[in-house]
Write a protein that holds these residues in place. Structure first.
Motif, short mmCIF file in Angstrom:
data_model
loop_
_atom_site.label_atom_id
_atom_site.label_comp_id
_atom_site.label_asym_id
_atom_site.label_seq_id
_atom_site.Cartn_x
_atom_site.Cartn_y
_atom_site.Cartn_z
N GLY A 36 10.89 -59.55 24.77
CA GLY A 36 10.87 -59.27 26.19
C GLY A 36 9.98 -58.12 26.37
N LEU A 37 9.14 -58.29 27.63
CA LEU A 37 8.14 -57.38 28.06
C LEU A 37 8.74 -56.87 29.34
CD1 LEU A 37 4.56 -58.63 27.45
CD2 LEU A 37 5.87 -56.79 26.41
N LEU A 38 9.24 -55.61 29.39
CA LEU A 38 10.04 -54.97 30.40
C LEU A 38 9.30 -53.87 31.26
CD1 LEU A 38 13.04 -54.74 31.71
CD2 LEU A 38 13.50 -53.05 30.33
N GLY A 39 9.26 -54.13 32.36
CA GLY A 39 8.73 -53.02 33.06
C GLY A 39 8.45 -53.52 34.76
N THR A 191 8.42 -61.93 30.17
CA THR A 191 8.25 -60.78 30.92
C THR A 191 9.49 -60.69 31.75
OG1 THR A 191 7.06 -61.47 32.84
CG2 THR A 191 5.90 -61.07 30.82
N THR A 192 9.97 -59.55 32.29
CA THR A 192 11.02 -59.46 33.29
C THR A 192 11.25 -57.91 33.63
OG1 THR A 192 13.54 -59.96 33.50
CG2 THR A 192 12.87 -58.88 31.34
N HIS A 193 11.72 -57.91 34.79
CA HIS A 193 12.01 -56.60 35.38
C HIS A 193 13.57 -56.63 35.59
CE1 HIS A 193 10.87 -58.73 39.13
NE2 HIS A 193 11.92 -58.26 39.49
N VAL A 194 14.28 -57.48 35.14
CA VAL A 194 15.79 -57.69 35.32
C VAL A 194 16.50 -57.28 33.95
CG1 VAL A 194 17.62 -59.20 35.82
CG2 VAL A 194 15.50 -59.62 36.72
N MET A 195 17.29 -56.01 34.42
CA MET A 195 17.75 -55.39 32.96
C MET A 195 18.76 -56.20 32.09
SD MET A 195 16.01 -52.56 32.93
CE MET A 195 15.03 -51.66 34.33
N ASP A 196 19.57 -57.08 32.82
CA ASP A 196 20.56 -58.01 32.03
C ASP A 196 19.77 -59.06 31.09
OD1 ASP A 196 20.08 -59.38 34.40
OD2 ASP A 196 21.90 -60.53 33.89
N GLU A 197 18.63 -59.66 31.90
CA GLU A 197 17.89 -60.34 30.87
C GLU A 197 17.18 -59.58 29.68
OE1 GLU A 197 16.60 -63.66 33.93
OE2 GLU A 197 15.13 -62.31 33.29
N ALA A 198 16.92 -58.32 29.97
CA ALA A 198 16.20 -57.58 28.79
C ALA A 198 17.29 -57.40 27.80
CB ALA A 198 15.83 -56.28 29.41
N ASP A 199 18.24 -57.30 28.22
CA ASP A 199 19.66 -57.17 27.10
C ASP A 199 19.64 -58.44 26.28
OD1 ASP A 199 21.07 -54.82 26.15
OD2 ASP A 199 21.91 -54.88 28.29
N LYS A 200 19.31 -59.49 26.81
CA LYS A 200 19.51 -60.67 25.98
C LYS A 200 18.39 -60.99 24.97
CE LYS A 200 21.70 -63.63 29.75
NZ LYS A 200 22.01 -62.53 30.56
N CYS A 201 17.14 -60.24 25.08
CA CYS A 201 16.02 -60.27 24.12
C CYS A 201 16.47 -59.74 22.73
CB CYS A 201 15.06 -59.74 24.77
SG CYS A 201 14.27 -60.30 26.38
#
Length: 241
Positions: A36-39, A191-201
């Motif tokens: 995931g690319l988070l930002g 890519t995401t800016h959603v925090m709960d999706e970031a946790d799934k990566c």
């Protein structure tokens, strides 16, 4: 022996005129992982994934996908790319869109019909196959874009904000499918800016103001910063205490 690294960027920068929007990004994405690319919006995530997908070219630095330097036309058949804005023919039906994009990837006959059925079931749009895409809601268009990206069973799947405008139940089922694809050997960059999706990566790269500020598993990033969640960890790495 096959390299465990699927996507490699080395010291990649991108300028538009006199503005540098990405600064020296060095990153490795391993085979079969969901990275995931988070930002926040405007941090440079879309610019980076476009270059990895071969749609844009770095101003400086080096990018490889599956051992091949990018951009490279021959790699398009091995990569599935879902853009942030839906690239669909709204005057056509979903079926006609799938047939068109499927044919671009060499799918025809029974194989084309089979893949159309499979991907439309996945995104829960089977009942809307013959409807004009112009009558679709924003969330339905996102789901159709994902279906198209999966049509040719790519080895690498690059998804730019894939679940924007999609309801929570379907979002969960899409993430379940991404896990399944990863177990089958597909490498997924999302890519995401959603925090709960970031946790799934499986692993995350945190991007802020065109720079990569941290890389690691969600758990490691939280532990290293003493954070209760990914949002706190992101703020920590971004210098917000």
């Amino acid at each position: 022996m096959e390299s465990p690294v699927c996507i490699l960027t080395h010291d990649v920068s991108r300028r538009f005129g006199d503005k540098e929007v990405l600064h020296g990004i060095t990153l490795e994405v391993r085979r079969n992982e969901i990275f995931g690319l988070l930002g926040p919006s405007g941090s440079g995530k879309t610019t980076l994934v476009k270059m990895i997908a071969g749609i844009d070219e770095a101003t400086s630095g080096h990018i490889e996908v599956l051992g091949q330097p990018m951009p490279k036309l021959a790699m398009l058949s091995r990569i599935g790319y879902m853009a942030q804005s839906d690239a669909l023919y709204t005057e056509l039906s979903a079926k006609e869109n799938l047939e068109f994009f499927g044919s671009l990837f060499g799918l025809k006959g029974g194989k084309l019909k089979q893949r159309m059925q499979e991907v439309m079931e996945l995104v829960n749009l089977t009942d809307h196959l013959k409807r004009s895409v112009g009558s679709y809601s924003g969330g339905m268009k996102r789901r159709l874009s994902l279906a198209i990206a999966l049509m040719h069973e790519p080895e690498v799947l690059i998804l730019d904000e894939p679940t924007v405008g999609i309801d929570p139940v379907l979002r969960k089922s899409i993430w379940t499918e991404l896990e399944t694809l990863s177990k089958r050997g597909v490498t997924i960059l999302v890519t995401t800016h959603v925090m709960d999706e970031a946790d799934k990566c499986h692993r995350l790269g945190m991007v802020r103001d065109g720079a990569l500020i941290a890389v690691g598993t969600p758990e490691a990033l939280k532990q290293e910063t003493g954070s209760a969640n990914i949002e706190e960890a992101f703020l920590f790495y971004g210098g917000v205490r």
